[in-house]
Design a protein around this motif. Structure first.
Motif, PDB file in Angstrom:
ATOM      1  N   VAL A   1       6.381   2.087  63.647  1.00 43.48           N
ATOM      2  CA  VAL A   1       7.149   3.251  64.083  1.00 43.48           C
ATOM      3  C   VAL A   1       8.049   3.629  62.916  1.00 43.48           C
ATOM      4  CG1 VAL A   1       8.850   4.152  65.702  1.00 43.48           C
ATOM      5  CG2 VAL A   1       7.066   2.591  66.504  1.00 43.48           C
ATOM      6  N   GLU A   2       7.674   4.687  62.242  1.00 42.78           N
ATOM      7  CA  GLU A   2       8.326   5.025  60.972  1.00 42.78           C
ATOM      8  C   GLU A   2       9.488   5.980  61.186  1.00 42.78           C
ATOM      9  OE1 GLU A   2       6.841   7.186  56.963  1.00 42.78           O
ATOM     10  OE2 GLU A   2       5.756   5.401  57.555  1.00 42.78           O
ATOM     11  N   LYS A   3      10.629   5.614  60.632  1.00 43.63           N
ATOM     12  CA  LYS A   3      11.831   6.442  60.727  1.00 43.63           C
ATOM     13  C   LYS A   3      12.057   7.098  59.366  1.00 43.63           C
ATOM     14  CE  LYS A   3      13.440   3.264  64.221  1.00 43.63           C
ATOM     15  NZ  LYS A   3      14.409   2.233  64.613  1.00 43.63           N
ATOM     16  N   SER A   4      11.304   8.164  59.140  1.00 42.51           N
ATOM     17  CA  SER A   4      11.389   8.896  57.877  1.00 42.51           C
ATOM     18  C   SER A   4      10.895  10.309  58.123  1.00 42.51           C
ATOM     19  CB  SER A   4      10.534   8.222  56.796  1.00 42.51           C
ATOM     20  OG  SER A   4       9.168   8.479  57.028  1.00 42.51           O
ATOM     21  N   LYS A   5      10.877  11.115  57.079  1.00 46.72           N
ATOM     22  CA  LYS A   5      10.394  12.486  57.222  1.00 46.72           C
ATOM     23  C   LYS A   5       8.860  12.550  57.258  1.00 46.72           C
ATOM     24  CE  LYS A   5      10.478  13.525  52.252  1.00 46.72           C
ATOM     25  NZ  LYS A   5      11.083  14.366  51.195  1.00 46.72           N
TER      26      LYS A   5
ATOM     27  N   ALA B   1       7.246  30.560  61.888  1.00 46.64           N
ATOM     28  CA  ALA B   1       8.424  29.862  62.416  1.00 46.64           C
ATOM     29  C   ALA B   1       7.965  28.688  63.278  1.00 46.64           C
ATOM     30  CB  ALA B   1       9.277  30.814  63.234  1.00 46.64           C
ATOM     31  N   LEU B   2       8.530  27.517  63.033  1.00 52.89           N
ATOM     32  CA  LEU B   2       8.200  26.337  63.830  1.00 52.89           C
ATOM     33  C   LEU B   2       9.057  26.308  65.086  1.00 52.89           C
ATOM     34  CD1 LEU B   2       7.986  23.672  60.996  1.00 52.89           C
ATOM     35  CD2 LEU B   2       6.077  24.615  62.302  1.00 52.89           C
ATOM     36  N   PRO B   3       8.555  25.703  66.159  1.00 50.97           N
ATOM     37  CA  PRO B   3       9.339  25.610  67.395  1.00 50.97           C
ATOM     38  C   PRO B   3      10.619  24.807  67.180  1.00 50.97           C
ATOM     39  CG  PRO B   3       7.027  25.020  67.772  1.00 50.97           C
ATOM     40  CD  PRO B   3       7.215  25.114  66.296  1.00 50.97           C
ATOM     41  N   LEU B   4      11.647  25.151  67.927  1.00 50.37           N
ATOM     42  CA  LEU B   4      12.917  24.444  67.838  1.00 50.37           C
ATOM     43  C   LEU B   4      12.744  22.964  68.144  1.00 50.37           C
ATOM     44  CD1 LEU B   4      16.018  24.462  67.548  1.00 50.37           C
ATOM     45  CD2 LEU B   4      16.151  25.043  69.979  1.00 50.37           C
ATOM     46  N   SER B   5      11.814  22.634  69.036  1.00 53.40           N
ATOM     47  CA  SER B   5      11.592  21.239  69.414  1.00 53.40           C
ATOM     48  C   SER B   5      11.186  20.384  68.222  1.00 53.40           C
ATOM     49  CB  SER B   5      10.505  21.151  70.503  1.00 53.40           C
ATOM     50  OG  SER B   5       9.279  21.705  70.033  1.00 53.40           O
ATOM     51  N   VAL B   6      10.496  20.976  67.253  1.00 52.41           N
ATOM     52  CA  VAL B   6      10.082  20.245  66.051  1.00 52.41           C
ATOM     53  C   VAL B   6      11.308  19.847  65.235  1.00 52.41           C
ATOM     54  CG1 VAL B   6       8.889  20.442  63.834  1.00 52.41           C
ATOM     55  CG2 VAL B   6       7.802  21.310  65.921  1.00 52.41           C
ATOM     56  N   PHE B   7      12.225  20.780  65.059  1.00 50.84           N
ATOM     57  CA  PHE B   7      13.434  20.479  64.288  1.00 50.84           C
ATOM     58  C   PHE B   7      14.316  19.465  65.002  1.00 50.84           C
ATOM     59  CE2 PHE B   7      12.170  24.745  62.839  1.00 50.84           C
ATOM     60  CZ  PHE B   7      12.099  24.517  61.475  1.00 50.84           C
ATOM     61  N   MET B   8      14.354  19.539  66.323  1.00 56.59           N
ATOM     62  CA  MET B   8      15.157  18.579  67.076  1.00 56.59           C
ATOM     63  C   MET B   8      14.559  17.179  66.958  1.00 56.59           C
ATOM     64  SD  MET B   8      17.624  20.371  68.022  1.00 56.59           S
ATOM     65  CE  MET B   8      18.452  19.105  68.992  1.00 56.59           C
ATOM     66  N   GLU B   9      13.238  17.106  66.893  1.00 57.94           N
ATOM     67  CA  GLU B   9      12.575  15.806  66.734  1.00 57.94           C
ATOM     68  C   GLU B   9      12.889  15.205  65.359  1.00 57.94           C
ATOM     69  OE1 GLU B   9       8.042  13.927  66.720  1.00 57.94           O
ATOM     70  OE2 GLU B   9       8.401  15.900  67.597  1.00 57.94           O
ATOM     71  N   VAL B  10      12.871  16.040  64.325  1.00 59.85           N
ATOM     72  CA  VAL B  10      13.230  15.575  62.983  1.00 59.85           C
ATOM     73  C   VAL B  10      14.688  15.120  62.959  1.00 59.85           C
ATOM     74  CG1 VAL B  10      13.490  16.228  60.565  1.00 59.85           C
ATOM     75  CG2 VAL B  10      11.542  17.062  61.871  1.00 59.85           C
TER      76      VAL B  10
ATOM     77  N   LYS C   1      16.422  13.990  65.387  1.00 56.39           N
ATOM     78  CA  LYS C   1      16.562  12.731  66.131  1.00 56.39           C
ATOM     79  C   LYS C   1      16.167  11.530  65.274  1.00 56.39           C
ATOM     80  CE  LYS C   1      15.618  10.724  70.672  1.00 56.39           C
ATOM     81  NZ  LYS C   1      15.412   9.367  70.197  1.00 56.39           N
ATOM     82  N   THR C   2      15.182  11.706  64.396  1.00 56.81           N
ATOM     83  CA  THR C   2      14.787  10.635  63.484  1.00 56.81           C
ATOM     84  C   THR C   2      15.971  10.201  62.623  1.00 56.81           C
ATOM     85  OG1 THR C   2      12.493  11.406  63.367  1.00 56.81           O
ATOM     86  CG2 THR C   2      13.257  10.021  61.559  1.00 56.81           C
ATOM     87  N   TYR C   3      16.707  11.175  62.129  1.00 53.57           N
ATOM     88  CA  TYR C   3      17.848  10.887  61.248  1.00 53.57           C
ATOM     89  C   TYR C   3      19.042  10.349  62.042  1.00 53.57           C
ATOM     90  CZ  TYR C   3      15.612  13.168  57.256  1.00 53.57           C
ATOM     91  OH  TYR C   3      14.768  13.485  56.231  1.00 53.57           O
ATOM     92  N   THR C   4      19.344  10.991  63.164  1.00 49.94           N
ATOM     93  CA  THR C   4      20.518  10.565  63.931  1.00 49.94           C
ATOM     94  C   THR C   4      20.315   9.188  64.543  1.00 49.94           C
ATOM     95  OG1 THR C   4      19.720  11.780  65.883  1.00 49.94           O
ATOM     96  CG2 THR C   4      21.289  12.913  64.430  1.00 49.94           C
ATOM     97  N   ASP C   5      19.093   8.867  64.961  1.00 46.99           N
ATOM     98  CA  ASP C   5      18.833   7.555  65.566  1.00 46.99           C
ATOM     99  C   ASP C   5      19.149   6.415  64.605  1.00 46.99           C
ATOM    100  OD1 ASP C   5      18.118   8.650  67.946  1.00 46.99           O
ATOM    101  OD2 ASP C   5      15.975   8.209  67.804  1.00 46.99           O
ATOM    102  N   ILE C   6      18.656   6.532  63.368  1.00 45.54           N
ATOM    103  CA  ILE C   6      18.881   5.447  62.413  1.00 45.54           C
ATOM    104  C   ILE C   6      20.337   5.436  61.966  1.00 45.54           C
ATOM    105  CG2 ILE C   6      18.225   6.783  60.350  1.00 45.54           C
ATOM    106  CD1 ILE C   6      17.503   3.052  61.041  1.00 45.54           C
ATOM    107  N   ALA C   7      20.966   6.604  61.877  1.00 49.77           N
ATOM    108  CA  ALA C   7      22.387   6.661  61.512  1.00 49.77           C
ATOM    109  C   ALA C   7      23.246   5.994  62.584  1.00 49.77           C
ATOM    110  CB  ALA C   7      22.826   8.110  61.308  1.00 49.77           C
ATOM    111  N   GLU C   8      22.934   6.249  63.846  1.00 52.53           N
ATOM    112  CA  GLU C   8      23.706   5.649  64.933  1.00 52.53           C
ATOM    113  C   GLU C   8      23.458   4.151  65.034  1.00 52.53           C
ATOM    114  OE1 GLU C   8      22.741   7.984  68.363  1.00 52.53           O
ATOM    115  OE2 GLU C   8      24.092   9.627  67.797  1.00 52.53           O
TER     116      GLU C   8
END
Length: 232
Positions: A133-137, A171-180, A182-189
Motif C-alpha cells: 500500500v504505497e503512500k506516494s504520488k 478537468a479531473l473530478p474533485l474526488s481525485v484531488f481529495m484522494e491525493v 488524503k495520501t499526504y495528510t494521512d502520512i503527515a498525521e
C-alpha cells in the motif's frame, strides 16, 4: 546507473544495501556519454569524469553528497520505522549555499522524505500479507495513465505540447484531488500524531512563514497588502 544487483531477488524484497542512482536535472549538453534529455540516469563515473559540468565545485563533494544522501535516508527510514512504515526509496536534491562563515556549503535542497519524492509503504500490510500500500504520488500517476486513452502523452517527453493541451482541456473530478490530498495528510498525521488543521488562507500562511525567516521583501509585502505598486 551502472549498478549490478544480485540475482534471485523476490518481488518487493529489500535490497541488501542502499542503491544510489543519480540522474540529471534538466537537459545538460556536451557531456560525453550522457544523453541530452531531461532526467536521465547517470553513473558515478560520469560524475567523476565531468564533475564541473554537473556543478560540483570539487571532486571531494561527490563523496560528501553520497554521505549526506545515506545519512538522510537512514534518518528518515528510522523515524518511519518507529511508526511501522517502510521507507522504500526517495529523491534528494543538493545545491550550494554560502554559510555564515562565508564559505560555500553543500546542502539538501527542496523537500525531503515526503510522498511527493518518496515511496512509503504500510508496514503491517507489507510484513503480514506481502501487500504493498504505497503512500506516494504514484497512485495519482497510475490513475492518470489509466484515465486517458493515450497514456504515451504523459510518458513521452517529445509530446510536451500535447501534454499541455491535455491538461488544459481535461478537468479531473474533485474526488481525485481529495484522494491525493488524503495520501499526504494521512502520512503527515501519522508522523505528527495530530489531525492537520484545515488552512483557511494557504497563500497568507506561506507568506507569514517566509516572513518569519526574513525571506520576504518588506517593501513589496507592505505594498501588496495595501494594494500599492512598489517603485522600480
Amino acid at each position: 546507473c551502472g549498478i549490478k544487483i544480485p540475482d534471485g531477488l523476490a518481488g518487493n524484497q529489500k535490497l541488501p544495501e542502499l542503491l544510489i542512482t543519480p540522474s540529471t536535472k534538466g537537459i545538460l549538453k556536451g557531456i560525453p556519454g550522457v544523453p541530452e534529455v531531461d532526467d536521465v540516469n547517470i553513473s558515478r563515473a560520469d560524475i567523476e569524469n565531468n564533475f564541473q559540468a554537473f556543478n560540483f565545485s570539487n571532486m571531494s563533494d561527490i563523496d560528501l553528497y553520497e554521505k549526506l544522501l545515506k545519512e538522510g535516508f537512514a534518518l528518515i527510514s528510522q523515524a518511519l520505522e518507529e511508526l511501522d512504515q517502510v521507507f522504500v526509496d526517495t529523491k534528494f536534491e543538493f545545491g550550494y549555499v554560502q554559510g555564515k562563515d562565508g564559505n560555500e556549503k553543500l546542502i539538501y535542497m527542496d523537500e525531503v522524505g515526503t510522498p511527493d519524492s518518496s515511496r512509503i509503504w504500510d508496514g503491517p500490510l507489507y510484513r503480514n500479507d506481502g501487500k504493498v500500500v504505497e503512500k506516494s504520488k504514484e497512485g495519482f500517476r497510475q490513475l492518470l495513465l489509466k484515465h486517458f486513452p493515450d497514456p504515451d502523452i504523459l510518458l513521452n517527453k517529445d509530446r510536451m505540447e500535447e501534454r499541455k493541451a491535455l491538461a488544459k482541456d481535461n478537468a479531473l473530478p474533485l474526488s481525485v484531488f481529495m484522494e491525493v490530498s488524503k495520501t499526504y495528510t494521512d502520512i503527515a498525521e501519522k508522523i505528527t500524531g495530530k489531525n492537520l488543521p484545515v488552512c483557511e488562507n494557504p497563500r497568507q500562511e506561506i507568506i507569514d512563514i517566509l516572513d518569519k525567516y526574513g525571506l520576504i521583501d518588506d517593501k513589496a509585502h507592505k505594498s501588496e497588502q495595501t494594494g500599492d505598486k512598489p517603485n522600480n
